[in-house]
Design a protein around this motif. Structure first.
Motif, PDB file in Angstrom:
ATOM      1  N   GLU A 114       0.823  -1.198   0.000  1.00  0.00           N
ATOM      2  CA  GLU A 114       0.000   0.000   0.000  1.00  0.00           C
ATOM      3  C   GLU A 114       0.861   1.252   0.000  1.00  0.00           C
ATOM      4  N   ILE A 115       0.364   2.270  -0.641  1.00  0.00           N
ATOM      5  CA  ILE A 115       1.020   3.567  -0.602  1.00  0.00           C
ATOM      6  C   ILE A 115      -0.018   4.619  -0.239  1.00  0.00           C
ATOM      7  N   ALA A 133      -0.093  11.327   1.562  1.00  0.00           N
ATOM      8  CA  ALA A 133      -0.305  12.021   2.829  1.00  0.00           C
ATOM      9  C   ALA A 133      -1.157  13.266   2.688  1.00  0.00           C
ATOM     10  N   ARG A 134      -1.086  13.968   1.574  1.00  0.00           N
ATOM     11  CA  ARG A 134      -1.799  15.238   1.448  1.00  0.00           C
ATOM     12  C   ARG A 134      -3.311  15.038   1.358  1.00  0.00           C
ATOM     13  N   SER A 135      -3.738  13.889   0.831  1.00  0.00           N
ATOM     14  CA  SER A 135      -5.171  13.636   0.701  1.00  0.00           C
ATOM     15  C   SER A 135      -5.659  12.500   1.590  1.00  0.00           C
ATOM     16  N   GLY A 136      -4.727  11.711   2.117  1.00  0.00           N
ATOM     17  CA  GLY A 136      -5.104  10.546   2.902  1.00  0.00           C
ATOM     18  C   GLY A 136      -5.508   9.348   2.058  1.00  0.00           C
ATOM     19  N   THR A 137      -5.405   9.451   0.745  1.00  0.00           N
ATOM     20  CA  THR A 137      -5.767   8.354  -0.150  1.00  0.00           C
ATOM     21  C   THR A 137      -4.787   7.196   0.021  1.00  0.00           C
ATOM     22  N   VAL A 138      -5.316   5.989   0.096  1.00  0.00           N
ATOM     23  CA  VAL A 138      -4.489   4.783   0.192  1.00  0.00           C
ATOM     24  C   VAL A 138      -4.689   3.965  -1.074  1.00  0.00           C
ATOM     25  N   LEU A 139      -3.600   3.644  -1.735  1.00  0.00           N
ATOM     26  CA  LEU A 139      -3.631   2.913  -2.993  1.00  0.00           C
ATOM     27  C   LEU A 139      -2.862   1.606  -2.850  1.00  0.00           C
ATOM     28  N   THR A 140      -3.238   0.618  -3.637  1.00  0.00           N
ATOM     29  CA  THR A 140      -2.506  -0.640  -3.671  1.00  0.00           C
ATOM     30  C   THR A 140      -1.637  -0.678  -4.923  1.00  0.00           C
ATOM     31  N   PRO A 155       0.175  -3.114  -7.218  1.00  0.00           N
ATOM     32  CA  PRO A 155       0.272  -4.546  -7.531  1.00  0.00           C
ATOM     33  C   PRO A 155       1.718  -4.976  -7.775  1.00  0.00           C
ATOM     34  N   ALA A 156       1.918  -6.281  -7.812  1.00  0.00           N
ATOM     35  CA  ALA A 156       3.264  -6.828  -7.955  1.00  0.00           C
ATOM     36  C   ALA A 156       3.938  -6.388  -9.242  1.00  0.00           C
ATOM     37  N   HIS A 157       3.171  -6.207 -10.298  1.00  0.00           N
ATOM     38  CA  HIS A 157       3.767  -5.925 -11.589  1.00  0.00           C
ATOM     39  C   HIS A 157       3.439  -4.512 -12.098  1.00  0.00           C
ATOM     40  N   SER A 158       3.124  -3.607 -11.178  1.00  0.00           N
ATOM     41  CA  SER A 158       2.905  -2.205 -11.533  1.00  0.00           C
ATOM     42  C   SER A 158       3.878  -1.346 -10.743  1.00  0.00           C
ATOM     43  N   SER A 159       4.182  -0.176 -11.272  1.00  0.00           N
ATOM     44  CA  SER A 159       5.086   0.736 -10.570  1.00  0.00           C
ATOM     45  C   SER A 159       4.304   1.716  -9.716  1.00  0.00           C
ATOM     46  N   VAL A 160       4.972   2.279  -8.724  1.00  0.00           N
ATOM     47  CA  VAL A 160       4.367   3.342  -7.924  1.00  0.00           C
ATOM     48  C   VAL A 160       3.972   4.495  -8.844  1.00  0.00           C
ATOM     49  N   LEU A 161       4.802   4.805  -9.796  1.00  0.00           N
ATOM     50  CA  LEU A 161       4.516   5.897 -10.727  1.00  0.00           C
ATOM     51  C   LEU A 161       3.202   5.671 -11.456  1.00  0.00           C
ATOM     52  N   ASP A 162       3.001   4.478 -11.991  1.00  0.00           N
ATOM     53  CA  ASP A 162       1.769   4.178 -12.728  1.00  0.00           C
ATOM     54  C   ASP A 162       0.545   4.290 -11.825  1.00  0.00           C
ATOM     55  N   VAL A 163       0.670   3.783 -10.608  1.00  0.00           N
ATOM     56  CA  VAL A 163      -0.482   3.755  -9.701  1.00  0.00           C
ATOM     57  C   VAL A 163      -0.865   5.155  -9.248  1.00  0.00           C
ATOM     58  N   VAL A 164       0.113   5.966  -8.831  1.00  0.00           N
ATOM     59  CA  VAL A 164      -0.226   7.297  -8.332  1.00  0.00           C
ATOM     60  C   VAL A 164      -0.665   8.206  -9.474  1.00  0.00           C
ATOM     61  N   THR A 165      -0.114   8.007 -10.657  1.00  0.00           N
ATOM     62  CA  THR A 165      -0.543   8.808 -11.806  1.00  0.00           C
ATOM     63  C   THR A 165      -1.983   8.483 -12.179  1.00  0.00           C
ATOM     64  N   ALA A 166      -2.343   7.203 -12.160  1.00  0.00           N
ATOM     65  CA  ALA A 166      -3.711   6.796 -12.461  1.00  0.00           C
ATOM     66  C   ALA A 166      -4.694   7.369 -11.454  1.00  0.00           C
ATOM     67  N   SER A 177       8.358  -2.464   3.430  1.00  0.00           N
ATOM     68  CA  SER A 177       7.302  -2.520   4.447  1.00  0.00           C
ATOM     69  C   SER A 177       5.950  -2.712   3.767  1.00  0.00           C
ATOM     70  N   ASP A 178       4.927  -2.976   4.561  1.00  0.00           N
ATOM     71  CA  ASP A 178       3.595  -3.206   4.010  1.00  0.00           C
ATOM     72  C   ASP A 178       2.968  -1.935   3.461  1.00  0.00           C
ATOM     73  N   ARG A 179       3.395  -0.782   3.991  1.00  0.00           N
ATOM     74  CA  ARG A 179       2.838   0.488   3.526  1.00  0.00           C
ATOM     75  C   ARG A 179       3.922   1.551   3.510  1.00  0.00           C
ATOM     76  N   LEU A 180       3.853   2.400   2.500  1.00  0.00           N
ATOM     77  CA  LEU A 180       4.670   3.593   2.446  1.00  0.00           C
ATOM     78  C   LEU A 180       3.747   4.804   2.529  1.00  0.00           C
ATOM     79  N   VAL A 181       4.174   5.842   3.237  1.00  0.00           N
ATOM     80  CA  VAL A 181       3.469   7.116   3.252  1.00  0.00           C
ATOM     81  C   VAL A 181       4.360   8.114   2.543  1.00  0.00           C
ATOM     82  N   VAL A 182       3.844   8.750   1.507  1.00  0.00           N
ATOM     83  CA  VAL A 182       4.649   9.660   0.694  1.00  0.00           C
ATOM     84  C   VAL A 182       4.019  11.044   0.657  1.00  0.00           C
ATOM     85  N   ASP A 183       4.847  12.024   0.361  1.00  0.00           N
ATOM     86  CA  ASP A 183       4.406  13.418   0.370  1.00  0.00           C
ATOM     87  C   ASP A 183       3.794  13.785  -0.985  1.00  0.00           C
ATOM     88  N   LEU A 184       2.606  13.243  -1.219  1.00  0.00           N
ATOM     89  CA  LEU A 184       1.842  13.539  -2.425  1.00  0.00           C
ATOM     90  C   LEU A 184       0.405  13.794  -2.035  1.00  0.00           C
TER      91      LEU A 184
END
Length: 314
Positions: free
Chosen positions: A230-231, A234-241, A243-254, A307-314
């Motif tokens: 999970e990622i 922090a700015r919105s509190g949104t939690v995203l998953t 997946p094993a074969h996707s990048s953080v970039l793809d997920v947060v951009t989507a 870790s199971d979750r990252l919190v990022v400044d987005l």
């Protein structure tokens, strides 16, 4: 979304076979952000293509940037657009500047460049000159006509060693590095085989002596964690998953949390994000060991999570 601005092409000239230099300025004449030797910018081309280029001009010129672009045979189209379409008067988007390859203070420097890898070293040489530091440059390429800015460098005299491969063969790295003395820093930029050879040649030198910048990602070990995680933005509190074969970039951009990106290989540093909590798994070729251990930055295109979750400044 990372802040961008528009720049106009005010100059374009060939500086070697298949290399053109562009001069960029604000259309209204505004001052451009300051930068330091080793910095690069993200050039955003029409259609959304983003490419990263080292700044190679005069850092004290507050109103223009200079970059040099190599035509990449078999590339993704960015360099072809710059060479064949982009003309004086055209506009591009700008991201940055940012610096993942800073020049640290030293009394002596050994600079090693291969091909277009000369670009980030040019302002470093100018800075070393300004500070009165002792320095030497070893610069190789396939042939003399492919050595960008080679004629300009000859003005530095015998501190510059131009070694086109068709006349001198492969660079004599052991011979050049024999000039190393305590307190000397070694900077190298160029293709992967050159970087690997320099790393081997510097293996016996003290830690942190060598600093390199890569065009393509270095070989990496297998992922320590291939599972979803999970990622939290922090700015919105949104939690995203992720997946094993996707990048953080793809997920947060989507999800609409725009992150500017360029290489998508963990090389350029464009997609850097701040980690507020959790342990990132670094898969980039930018951070050094101390920066990885700190765990406060990651690159969304390749890095994952231990870790199971990252919190990022987005």
């Amino acid at each position: 979304m990372a802040e961008t601005r528009t720049l106009r092409v005010t100059g374009k000239e060939p500086v070697a076979d298949d290399v053109v230099a562009l001069t960029l300025a604000d259309p209204g004449g505004a001052r451009l952000p300051d930068w330091t030797p080793g910095a690069h910018i993200d050039v955003i081309l029409p259609g959304g293509l983003t490419r990263q280029y080292s700044l190679c001009g005069d850092r004290w010129d507050a109103h223009s940037y200079r970059i040099a672009v190599l035509r990449e045979r078999g590339g993704r189209g960015g360099s072809a657009y710059v060479h064949d379409v982009l003309a004086v008067g055209g506009v591009v988007g700008l991201g940055g500047p940012r610096n993942n390859f800073p020049l640290v203070p030293a009394g002596r420097y050994l600079f090693i460049a291969g091909g277009i890898g000369i670009t980030p070293l040019l302002p470093m040489i100018a800075q070393a000159e300004l500070l009165g530091a002792d320095w030497q440059l070893l610069y190789g390429g396939r042939r003399e006509a492919s050595l960008a800015f080679g004629h300009d460098l000859l003005g530095y005299g015998d501190r510059v060693h131009l070694r086109p491969e068709d006349r001198h063969g492969l660079l004599d790295l052991p011979g050049f590095l024999a000039r190393w003395r305590p307190g000397t820093r070694v900077y190298c930029c160029g293709p992967a085989p050159l970087l690997a050879a320099v790393e081997r040649a510097c293996a016996g030198l003290p830690p942190h002596t060598l600093r390199t910048e890569r065009f393509v990602a270095s070989a990496a070990a297998g992922l320590a964690r291939g599972a979803p995680f999970e990622i939290e933005l922090a700015r919105s509190g949104t939690v995203l998953t992720v997946p094993a074969h996707s990048s953080v970039l793809d997920v947060v951009t989507a999800a609409g949390a725009g992150v500017l990106s360029s290489c998508r290989q963990g090389v350029c540093g464009t997609c850097e994000i701040t980690v507020l909590a959790g342990e990132p798994e670094h898969r980039d070729s930018v951070l050094d060991d101390a920066e990885r251990a700190a765990g406060t930055r990651m690159f969304a295109c390749v890095s994952r999570a231990r870790s199971d979750r990252l919190v990022v400044d987005l």
